[in-house]
Each structure stands twice: as C-alpha cells, then as structure tokens.
Design a protein around this motif. Structure first.
Motif, PDB file in Angstrom:
ATOM      1  N   LEU A 501       0.806  -1.218   0.000  1.00 10.48           N
ATOM      2  CA  LEU A 501       0.000   0.000   0.000  1.00 10.48           C
ATOM      3  C   LEU A 501       0.837   1.264   0.000  1.00 10.48           C
ATOM      4  CD1 LEU A 501      -2.673  -1.098   2.632  1.00 10.48           C
ATOM      5  CD2 LEU A 501      -2.900  -1.103   0.145  1.00 10.48           C
ATOM      6  N   ASP A 502       2.149   1.140  -0.201  1.00  3.57           N
ATOM      7  CA  ASP A 502       3.037   2.304  -0.174  1.00  3.57           C
ATOM      8  C   ASP A 502       2.991   2.993  -1.527  1.00  3.57           C
ATOM      9  OD1 ASP A 502       4.855   4.188   0.553  1.00  3.57           O
ATOM     10  OD2 ASP A 502       6.599   2.844   0.515  1.00  3.57           O
ATOM     11  N   TYR A 503       1.932   3.767  -1.711  1.00  6.97           N
ATOM     12  CA  TYR A 503       1.762   4.556  -2.941  1.00  6.97           C
ATOM     13  C   TYR A 503       1.981   6.026  -2.593  1.00  6.97           C
ATOM     14  CZ  TYR A 503      -0.037   0.663  -5.687  1.00  6.97           C
ATOM     15  OH  TYR A 503      -0.153  -0.511  -6.374  1.00  6.97           O
ATOM     16  N   PRO A 504       2.665   6.769  -3.445  1.00  8.02           N
ATOM     17  CA  PRO A 504       3.111   6.449  -4.816  1.00  8.02           C
ATOM     18  C   PRO A 504       4.506   5.861  -4.896  1.00  8.02           C
ATOM     19  CG  PRO A 504       3.375   8.779  -4.442  1.00  8.02           C
ATOM     20  CD  PRO A 504       2.803   8.216  -3.155  1.00  8.02           C
ATOM     21  N   ALA A 505       5.071   5.347  -3.800  1.00 12.10           N
ATOM     22  CA  ALA A 505       6.413   4.768  -3.867  1.00 12.10           C
ATOM     23  C   ALA A 505       6.450   3.579  -4.817  1.00 12.10           C
ATOM     24  CB  ALA A 505       6.858   4.346  -2.465  1.00 12.10           C
ATOM     25  N   CYS A 506       5.397   2.780  -4.819  1.00 13.29           N
ATOM     26  CA  CYS A 506       5.357   1.636  -5.741  1.00 13.29           C
ATOM     27  C   CYS A 506       5.398   2.094  -7.186  1.00 13.29           C
ATOM     28  CB  CYS A 506       4.099   0.824  -5.476  1.00 13.29           C
ATOM     29  SG  CYS A 506       4.045   0.026  -3.861  1.00 13.29           S
ATOM     30  N   ASN A 507       4.770   3.215  -7.483  1.00 16.13           N
ATOM     31  CA  ASN A 507       4.807   3.742  -8.853  1.00 16.13           C
ATOM     32  C   ASN A 507       6.205   4.190  -9.236  1.00 16.13           C
ATOM     33  OD1 ASN A 507       2.059   3.313  -9.203  1.00 16.13           O
ATOM     34  ND2 ASN A 507       1.525   5.334  -8.400  1.00 16.13           N
ATOM     35  N   ARG A 508       6.962   4.755  -8.248  1.00 12.87           N
ATOM     36  CA  ARG A 508       8.320   5.201  -8.557  1.00 12.87           C
ATOM     37  C   ARG A 508       9.216   4.008  -8.884  1.00 12.87           C
ATOM     38  NH1 ARG A 508       7.351   8.283  -3.694  1.00 12.87           N
ATOM     39  NH2 ARG A 508       6.669  10.409  -4.232  1.00 12.87           N
ATOM     40  N   LYS A 509       9.009   2.885  -8.175  1.00 13.32           N
ATOM     41  CA  LYS A 509       9.804   1.692  -8.474  1.00 13.32           C
ATOM     42  C   LYS A 509       9.529   1.218  -9.892  1.00 13.32           C
ATOM     43  CE  LYS A 509       9.799   0.113  -3.668  1.00 13.32           C
ATOM     44  NZ  LYS A 509       9.383  -0.981  -2.751  1.00 13.32           N
ATOM     45  N   VAL A 510       8.271   1.231 -10.247  1.00 14.52           N
ATOM     46  CA  VAL A 510       7.913   0.817 -11.607  1.00 14.52           C
ATOM     47  C   VAL A 510       8.492   1.768 -12.635  1.00 14.52           C
ATOM     48  CG1 VAL A 510       5.995   0.370 -13.164  1.00 14.52           C
ATOM     49  CG2 VAL A 510       5.840  -0.314 -10.775  1.00 14.52           C
ATOM     50  N   SER A 511       8.496   3.066 -12.301  1.00 17.91           N
ATOM     51  CA  SER A 511       9.031   4.056 -13.235  1.00 17.91           C
ATOM     52  C   SER A 511      10.518   3.847 -13.433  1.00 17.91           C
ATOM     53  CB  SER A 511       8.749   5.462 -12.713  1.00 17.91           C
ATOM     54  OG  SER A 511       7.370   5.679 -12.588  1.00 17.91           O
ATOM     55  N   LEU A 512      11.220   3.528 -12.362  1.00 18.94           N
ATOM     56  CA  LEU A 512      12.652   3.288 -12.490  1.00 18.94           C
ATOM     57  C   LEU A 512      12.937   2.052 -13.340  1.00 18.94           C
ATOM     58  CD1 LEU A 512      13.837   4.058  -8.841  1.00 18.94           C
ATOM     59  CD2 LEU A 512      14.171   5.467 -10.880  1.00 18.94           C
ATOM     60  N   SER A 513      12.195   0.990 -13.112  1.00 18.99           N
ATOM     61  CA  SER A 513      12.407  -0.217 -13.916  1.00 18.99           C
ATOM     62  C   SER A 513      12.046   0.028 -15.369  1.00 18.99           C
ATOM     63  CB  SER A 513      11.582  -1.378 -13.368  1.00 18.99           C
ATOM     64  OG  SER A 513      10.198  -1.079 -13.426  1.00 18.99           O
ATOM     65  N   GLY A 514      11.007   0.839 -15.598  1.00 16.25           N
ATOM     66  CA  GLY A 514      10.633   1.158 -16.965  1.00 16.25           C
ATOM     67  C   GLY A 514      11.665   2.024 -17.640  1.00 16.25           C
ATOM     68  N   SER A 515      12.296   2.927 -16.883  1.00 17.62           N
ATOM     69  CA  SER A 515      13.322   3.792 -17.467  1.00 17.62           C
ATOM     70  C   SER A 515      14.541   2.978 -17.871  1.00 17.62           C
ATOM     71  CB  SER A 515      13.722   4.878 -16.469  1.00 17.62           C
ATOM     72  OG  SER A 515      12.599   5.678 -16.145  1.00 17.62           O
ATOM     73  N   LYS A 516      14.897   1.975 -17.041  1.00 20.59           N
ATOM     74  CA  LYS A 516      16.023   1.130 -17.387  1.00 20.59           C
ATOM     75  C   LYS A 516      15.735   0.346 -18.665  1.00 20.59           C
ATOM     76  CE  LYS A 516      17.594   0.517 -12.629  1.00 20.59           C
ATOM     77  NZ  LYS A 516      17.839  -0.472 -11.540  1.00 20.59           N
ATOM     78  N   ASN A 517      14.543  -0.134 -18.797  1.00 20.10           N
ATOM     79  CA  ASN A 517      14.192  -0.882 -20.013  1.00 20.10           C
ATOM     80  C   ASN A 517      14.226   0.009 -21.241  1.00 20.10           C
ATOM     81  OD1 ASN A 517      13.809  -3.183 -18.507  1.00 20.10           O
ATOM     82  ND2 ASN A 517      11.607  -2.804 -18.201  1.00 20.10           N
ATOM     83  N   GLN A 518      13.805   1.259 -21.065  1.00 21.28           N
ATOM     84  CA  GLN A 518      13.796   2.173 -22.202  1.00 21.28           C
ATOM     85  C   GLN A 518      15.207   2.581 -22.594  1.00 21.28           C
ATOM     86  OE1 GLN A 518      11.209   5.407 -21.288  1.00 21.28           O
ATOM     87  NE2 GLN A 518       9.348   4.182 -21.456  1.00 21.28           N
ATOM     88  N   ARG A 519      16.089   2.774 -21.568  1.00 19.05           N
ATOM     89  CA  ARG A 519      17.457   3.145 -21.896  1.00 19.05           C
ATOM     90  C   ARG A 519      18.201   2.000 -22.573  1.00 19.05           C
ATOM     91  NH1 ARG A 519      17.276   5.790 -16.769  1.00 19.05           N
ATOM     92  NH2 ARG A 519      18.182   3.939 -15.788  1.00 19.05           N
ATOM     93  N   SER A 520      17.824   0.783 -22.268  1.00 18.42           N
ATOM     94  CA  SER A 520      18.481  -0.357 -22.906  1.00 18.42           C
ATOM     95  C   SER A 520      18.052  -0.562 -24.345  1.00 18.42           C
ATOM     96  CB  SER A 520      18.206  -1.632 -22.117  1.00 18.42           C
ATOM     97  OG  SER A 520      16.821  -1.911 -22.124  1.00 18.42           O
ATOM     98  N   ALA A 521      16.940   0.032 -24.735  1.00 17.37           N
ATOM     99  CA  ALA A 521      16.447  -0.118 -26.110  1.00 17.37           C
ATOM    100  C   ALA A 521      17.268   0.730 -27.049  1.00 17.37           C
ATOM    101  CB  ALA A 521      14.966   0.283 -26.199  1.00 17.37           C
ATOM    102  N   THR A 522      17.620   0.202 -28.182  1.00 19.47           N
ATOM    103  CA  THR A 522      18.418   0.924 -29.196  1.00 19.47           C
ATOM    104  C   THR A 522      17.470   1.664 -30.103  1.00 19.47           C
ATOM    105  OG1 THR A 522      18.362  -1.010 -30.584  1.00 19.47           O
ATOM    106  CG2 THR A 522      20.255  -0.807 -29.128  1.00 19.47           C
ATOM    107  N   SER A 523      17.229   2.910 -29.749  1.00 17.82           N
ATOM    108  CA  SER A 523      16.323   3.728 -30.545  1.00 17.82           C
ATOM    109  C   SER A 523      16.879   5.126 -30.609  1.00 17.82           C
ATOM    110  CB  SER A 523      14.920   3.732 -29.922  1.00 17.82           C
ATOM    111  OG  SER A 523      14.087   4.593 -30.627  1.00 17.82           O
TER     112      SER A 523
END
Length: 853
Positions: A501-523
């Motif tokens: 129930l730790d919101y919006p901290a849970c959203n920040r974790k997801v945002s960080l993981s999503g940012s890593k995935n986006q930076r790894s993409a070759t675009s």
C-alpha cells in the motif's frame, strides 16, 4: 311427276343414228289429204324399228329395255310410228278388196271403192289420235305395272323393316341379358378371389404354428425360408389390424402375435448361443496360456468377425420390427424393443468380460509408469489415447454385429469405467489450477468435437467426445471449485502488507524499472517526459498456455505487474486461465464474481491508502486500477446479463417478534394478525449483480471525488463556508484563488504523472478540474452581483480586455485566465491532435472537461 328425260328413255329410236343427224328441224306437217302415199312405207319401216312390247311369259309386265335415245321434240314425231301400226293392223283382204282406182268397172265398184276410200280417209284422219291413244294405253298399263311392283316392293320393305325392328329389340334384350350375366360372373369371380385372398391369411395359421413349435425349429433361423415366414406373419398381422370387423380377427391377431414373438425369441436364442460359443472359445484360449498384444487382439477381434455377418442378418429381423410404425403413438415403446435390448445387453456383457480386465490392466500400467504416476496431464494424455483406440476397435466390431448405434455408447461408457475410476480421483485431488487448465485444454482440443465446425462427423465414425465428456465435466467442475477457492482466499480475503500500500512509492519503483528498459532499447528517438514510463499493456491479454506468470504473457509480465495491485493481477490471471475452458454461462457467472470482488478489494485498498497518504493518492490509485480492470475484461466477451441472486430476508420476522416481546403483546393473536400483512412474513430479495455496471459506477464516482477534491482545494477561498462569513473581500478571495490555482495545477499534473501513463486520460481529468473551478467561480460571481455591494462591485468589475489586479474578474475573463494556467490539451503531442477518444475509454468534450465512457 316424271322428268322429261326419264319418261321416254325406254322408247326405241325411230330412225338410225345417221338418219337422225341428217333429219331437218321440225316443220308443220301437211294435212292428210296432201300427204303422199310414200309415207306408209316409211311408217312401216319406222314401226318395225319400234317393235312390239315383249309378251314373253317370263316377263309379262316388264317395261322395254331402256336406251339412251333422245326424247322426241313434239307429238309429230309419233306420226310415222302410229301410221305404220295402223297400216299393219289393216286386213290385207280388205286392203285388196278396195283395190285401186284403175280397177273400177262400174258404179257399184266405184261406190264400194268410194265407201272404202271414205272409211280410209276417216281412219286416216283419226289415225294419229288412235295411235296416240294406244300409246297412252301402253304407257298406262306399263305405269300400272310399275305402281303395282312399287307397292309390292314397299309392302315387302315394310315387312322387312318390321322384322328388323323385332330382331333389333330381341338383340338388345339379349345383349342386356348377356351384359348382366357378364357382370354377375365378374362379381362372383372377384368375390371368389377375395374369399381366397382373405382365407389365405387365416389358413396360414396352422402350418406356421406347426413349423415354429416343431422340435428342430431353431435350426431354421438362419435360412431364407425363416425370413419369408416372418414376413408372412407381418402381412397377416397387418391384415388383422386393418380388418377388425371380421368375426375371428382379434383371435387370429393374438395368435399370430404369439407366433411372431415365438419366432423372434428363436432368433434371440440362436444369437445368444452363437455369441456364447465364440466367447467360450476365446476365453478358453486366453486361460490356457499368456498371450501377447498381437495374439490377444487376434482373439478379441478376428475371432468375433468370423460369423458376425450371418448373425447380423438374423438380428436385423428383430431390429426392423422395433421401428415404430407410422402414425403410432410417439410416446409409446416399440413392441419388440425389449428383445433387441436383450441382444445389446448380452453382447455388451460378453464383450465386457473379455475387454474390461484387459483395459484395467493397461490403465494401471500407465498409472504406475514413472512419467505418469504423479503427473495428471501426462497420465490423462496416455490413458485417454489408449481408450480412444480401444473404443474405435469396439465401434468397428459393433458395426459388424449390429446395424445402428442403439446401445453402443452405453457399452462403450461401461468399457471406459476403468479410465474414469483412475482419472477422477486424480482430478479431485489436483490443487494446481494450471494443471487443471492444461487438462481441460487437452480434452477440448484433441478429443472433443466442436459443434461449430462446418464438417460434421461421418455416418460411420465414432464420436469419442460423448465418452470423454464425463472426464471433461469433472475437470471443469474441479477447475471452477479451485477458481472460487482462489477468489475467496486471494482476492476476497486478501490482506495487503504495508509495502503493497506504499503509494506512490510503488509507482516510482515501476518508473525506475521502466526507465532502465527504455534506456536499454536501441532507438534514436528522444523519449519525452509525457510518455508512459510503465510497460503496462495497452490491449487486453488472454493467457493461452504456460505454467508461470513470466511465460504466459506476450510481454515482460514482472515489469507490467509491479504497478498492479495483487488482487487485480490475480483477477486478470484467473480470467485468462479459465476463459474458453468452461461453459460460457459458468464463465460469465465466475467473471462477474471475480470483477465484483476485485472492485471491492481495490476500493478497500484505496480506503487503506487514504489513511496513510492523501485522498488524491487513494483516488488516483483507484482510478488507475479500475481503468486497467475495465480495459482487460473487454477481451473476455462477458455477457452482462446476470441471473438474480435470490435471498430470503427474515429480518422483518425477527424484528416483529422482538417488538411484540418488548410491548408485552407477544401472545395476543390480534397483534399477530395486525403484523401479518406487514413485516411478519419473510421477504424475497433479488440482488442483480452486474459487474460492468458496478465497475462503471465506481469509476465515475471516484473520478467525481477526485475532481471535486482538487477543485475544493483551489476554490476554498470562495466556498460556501467562506462566502457565508461576514466581511468577505471578493477581490482578496479572487486573488487567493489565482495564487492557489497557479500553485496547485503543477502539483496536480505531477500527481497524475505518478499514477497514470496515458496522456489523454490525464488531460481529461485536468479539464474536468478546470471546468469545476470555473463553474464554482461563476456561482461565486453571480452571488456577489446579487449581494449588498452589487452596485459598487459592478462598477469595479472588468468587462473586456486584460483584467486588472485590483478588480474582480467576470466569468469569461476568469475562464480565459484559467485556460492559460491549466493548459488543457497544449501538452499533448501532434500525434494526438484530432483524436476523439483515448486508449482508456475516456472522451474529452472540447474544453469543457466533462468525462464520459
């Protein structure tokens, strides 16, 4: 009376043909005194040509022979003929006595000569008339003869006519008598034939009775003569049924029916004996030695095919008499159906004794194999494949013994009992829902016949889906039970941990993981700040296979599910697993329960979040997850027509008795009768559960709460509580609103970015907050205009152009200023311009900010 041509045709020609051609036309004759004497000679020649009428005795009254002579032109034509006749009639002695003038010697002779001459002259003057009179007499006598002949002929014809009429009358009467006799003969012949035809149905009783009751009657069952005898019995039964008015029809019908039953019973006995002989031979060979699969198959099937065709023809005599006759009672049972069922039962029992022990042994061998002893799906795959092969063999053998499938599937179901006995306990004790889903998929895809397929089963093809249906129902029942257990334990009774129930901290974790995935993409494209940072799926997902959460989705499920509440993740997973594996009605009911309990779980989590965080966090949490749930359930084709949940409410009964006990009238019948029409009887309550309507209602409610809370913070200086206080400065309140708006709008957008990824959804919510703020300002402004200082305020109010800081702005000016602060739609990219509907199902109505689905 007579025409001119026929009256003179019988007269002979007076002169030859050549003389007539040269005869000149008629001239007036001279007087008798002036005629020369040569006429007598010509008259004689003419009279000779005419001739006398025939006086032959053979033709006494016959007319002269007819000629083609032309009719005389006048009476003068008869002169020569008449003169010749007269000259011929003169006595020659008289003619000689008269003598000639030169012979006169004296006066006496002269006187004689003169007297003779006068007589001659007188006769000559009357000669024509005399001749004509004679001719008329001749014609008259001839016509009298013709009249007499005609009269005689007419009398004769009249007599003949009368005779003919008499003969005709007698002939007609005789003909009628003959026709009557012929009809009577035909009637009697037909009657005799009918009697013979009818008697043959009665006379057949004695010989057929002797044949069927003879000691060796059973040996005739497989002969053609026996089939013909049964066909004659059918004819006799039909005849007796069609002629119930006959005197002995009912008696003969009952006796023929007994004989038919006797004949069919002989067939049953012969069939049972033949089947028993084959079965005893096979069982004896099996008991003598251990047999391998090939030898066992030859004994179980090849041996049974030897005499199957002959017995099939015999059994057909019973089967074709089990078919209900046209026009018979549809609910009635066929007369000889019991005999046919006995044959089916005897065959099934005989085959069951041979194959069920063999099938049981094979199923147990599969059950104890290392690869299938503990795994449900491999065991089901191997054992069901073996049973399908066995059922196919039995189906082919059945078709060689019987014509039709009556009783076949009952026998095959009994043959499948060893499979059910081994598979059913494994299904009941299986707790892993993934294995149950895999089993249902296996049964549906490999063994069940799809009713929607365009190609139906062939006429002589085994429908194995009927036999495997019980196993599929067991698996589906267990799957539904485990789904309800997971729904109850992991969704309905779920108790979240604090870190969940730790919101919006849970959203920040997801945002960080999503940012890593986006930076790894070759675009090479630059990622904007407004784009989604959470790899949440934008389309509904359906699980098709796989045993883990990572392998069952078409994307990185761990990254996608990190931002989802656990009950929502479990709900979508459950729906994806059971979709298309259970009956559509059952799935719809489960889907409604899952969506309903998930909605309640999300609402409960939102309430818990509001205790540790802001109300905006709880609202945005609920909005995000309800949108995801609404988006995901679209793919499952849920029919939103739910049967009512009927409950009986006894609360009125308990309240009534409690009230009577408190008032002291519990044992008073009058009080009971007063309450009888009110709350004494229990009530039937129908709760209609529509998950989609409930989800849409909760989504609208939380959006309204969020926009109302955001607008309350901005418009707090002009709220009803603030305006109710005395000494309110409108200009100061307006300036406070502007300051709060400029401060809250960036915070609002930041908060939306923490929870929502879809830009259009965020802009729609911001637009709704803006519209609500403008609406409340309009209410405030109209209230101030109607207040005590309305005149002075109106003098200081700005109308057009840029507003001054020391003035109270009107509604249009405040709305224009608010549009510049909220900037609704200006942060969207070019690719979103012109769109009317967002990905999450929201629609923005221009700049009004209204939210709709």
């Amino acid at each position: 009376m007579y025409d001119d041509a026929s009256f003179y045709t019988f007269m002979p020609s007076a002169a030859p043909q050549e003389d007539r051609q040269t005869t000149p036309k008629h001239k007036r004759r001279q007087s008798l005194l002036k005629q020369p004497n040569e006429d007598s000679q010509a008259n004689e020649r003419t009279l000779d040509a005419i001739g006398e009428p025939s006086t032959d005795a053979t033709h006494p009254a016959a007319p002269p022979k007819a000629t083609l002579n032309r009719r005389a032109q006048s009476y003068s034509d008869f002169h020569h003929a008449a003169k010749a006749v007269l000259d011929r009639d003169v006595n020659p002695e008289q003619r000689k006595a008269s003598g000639s003038y030169e012979d006169i010697k004296d006066d006496l002779e002269f006187m004689d000569w003169y007297d003779g001459l006068e007589n001659d002259l007188l006769d000559a003057s009357h000669e024509e008339y005399t001749n004509y009179q004679k001719q008329l007499d001749l014609y008259s006598s001839h016509l009298d003869s013709l009249l007499s002949d005609s009269t005689n002929t007419l009398d004769l014809l009249t007599s003949l006519s009368d005779s003919f009429k008499s003969v005709e009358t007698q002939t007609t009467s005789f003909q009628k008598q003959c026709e009557g006799l012929t009809r009577e003969q035909k009637r009697l012949t037909q009657l005799a034939d009918e009697i013979t035809q009818n008697l043959k149905y009665y006379s057949f009783l004695e010989p057929v009775t002797r044949r069927l009751n003879a000691p060796g009657a059973g040996s005739l069952v497989r002969s053609q003569e026996f089939s013909s005898m049964l066909a004659r019995l059918d004819e006799c039964l039909e005849y007796m049924a069609a002629h119930p008015e006959h005197r002995e029809a009912s008696t003969y019908r009952s006796r023929y029916r007994m004989l038919m039953t006797r004949g069919l019973t002989l067939i049953r006995v012969n069939f049972v004996n033949g089947l028993k002989d084959v079965s005893s031979d096979v069982m004896k060979r099996i008991a003598e030695r251990q047999l391998n699969d090939t030898t066992m198959s030859a004994l179980l099937y090849a041996k049974f095919r030897v005499g199957a065709s002959e017995l099939k023809e015999v059994v057909q005599e019973i089967r074709k008499r089990t078919v209900r006759a046209p026009g018979a009672n549809a609910g009635g049972e066929s007369e000889y159906l019991g005999l046919m069922n006995e044959l089916y039962a005897n065959y099934s029992a005989t085959r069951a004794k041979l194959i069920i022990p063999w099938i049981t042994k094979k199923i147990r061998d599969v059950a104890v194999a290392p690869s299938t002893s503990k795994e449900l799906v491999p065991f089901a795959r191997n054992s069901i494949s073996y049973m399908r092969e066995m059922c196919t063999y039995e189906y082919d053998l059945w078709r060689e013994w019987f014509d039709g499938e009556d009783g076949l599937y009952d026998f095959l179901e009994s043959a499948c009992e060893p499979l059910y006995d081994e598979l059913r306990p494994r299904i009941i004790h299986e707790n892993e829902i993934l294995k149950l889903c895999e089993l249902c998929t296996l049964l549906q895809t490999r063994y069940m016949h799809n009713q929607d397929d365009d190609e139906p089963l062939a006429a002589n093809e085994l429908d194995f889906s009927v036999l495997i249906q019980p196993a599929l129902e067991d698996a589906q029942t267990r799957l539904v039970f485990r789904t309800q257990a997971i729904l109850r334990d992991e969704i309905e009774r779920y108790k979240p941990k604090p870190d969940v129930l730790d919101y919006p901290a849970c959203n920040r974790k997801v945002s960080l993981s999503g940012s890593k995935n986006q930076r790894s993409a070759t675009s090479g494209r630059k990622v904007s700040n407004a784009e989604a940072t959470t790899p949440m799926p934008k389309t509904p997902m359906i699980v098709e296979g796989g045993d883990s959460l990572d392998g069952q989705w078409g994307f990185d499920t761990q990254a996608a599910f990190q931002g989802w509440y656990p009950t929502l993740r479990k709900a979508i997973w459950l729906l994806s697993r059971i979709y298309r594996l259970v009956n559509s009605t059952v799935f719809d009911d489960l889907a409604h329960q899952i969506v309903h309990q998930t909605t309640l779980s999300l609402h409960h989590a939102s309430t818990l979040i509001s205790t540790n965080h802001t109300r905006a966090d709880s609202h945005l949490f609920l909005i995000k997850h309800l949108l995801i749930l609404k988006q995901q359930i679209v793919a499952f084709d849920i029919e939103y027509v739910v049967t009512p949940d009927i409950n009986i409410d006894f609360s009125g009964v308990t309240n009534t008795f409690y009230e009577l006990r408190e008032r002291g009238g519990f044992f008073d019948p009058r009080n009971l009768w007063k309450r009888m029409g009110g709350n004494l009887l229990p009530k039937v309550v129908e709760n209609m559960l529509d998950a989609k309507v409930e989800l849409d209602g909760r989504l609208r409610g939380v959006i309204t709460d969020f926009t109302t809370g955001s607008a309350d913070r901005i418009t707090n200086p002009i709220s009803e509580t603030a305006t109710a206080k005395k000494g309110l400065d409108p200009l100061k309140a307006v300036n406070q609103i502007k300051a709060i708006t400029e401060k809250e709008v960036p915070l609002l957008r930041k908060k939306l970015d923490e929870y929502l990824d879809d830009r259009r959804t965020k802009e729609t919510l911001v637009s709704a907050v803006q519209d609500l703020v403008v609406q409340r300002y309009e209410t405030f402004y109209e209230g101030q205009m109607r207040g005590k200082n309305g005149a002075s305020s109106s003098r200081r109010a700005s109308k057009k152009g840029k507003g001054r800081e020391d003035e109270v702005w009107d509604v249009d000016m405040f709305e224009e200023w608010a549009g510049g602060v909220f900037r609704v739609g200006k942060v969207l990219g070019r690719e979103d311009e012109g769109e009317e509907e967002g990905d999450d199902g929201f629609m923005s109505d221009g700049g009004s900010g209204t939210v709709s689905f």
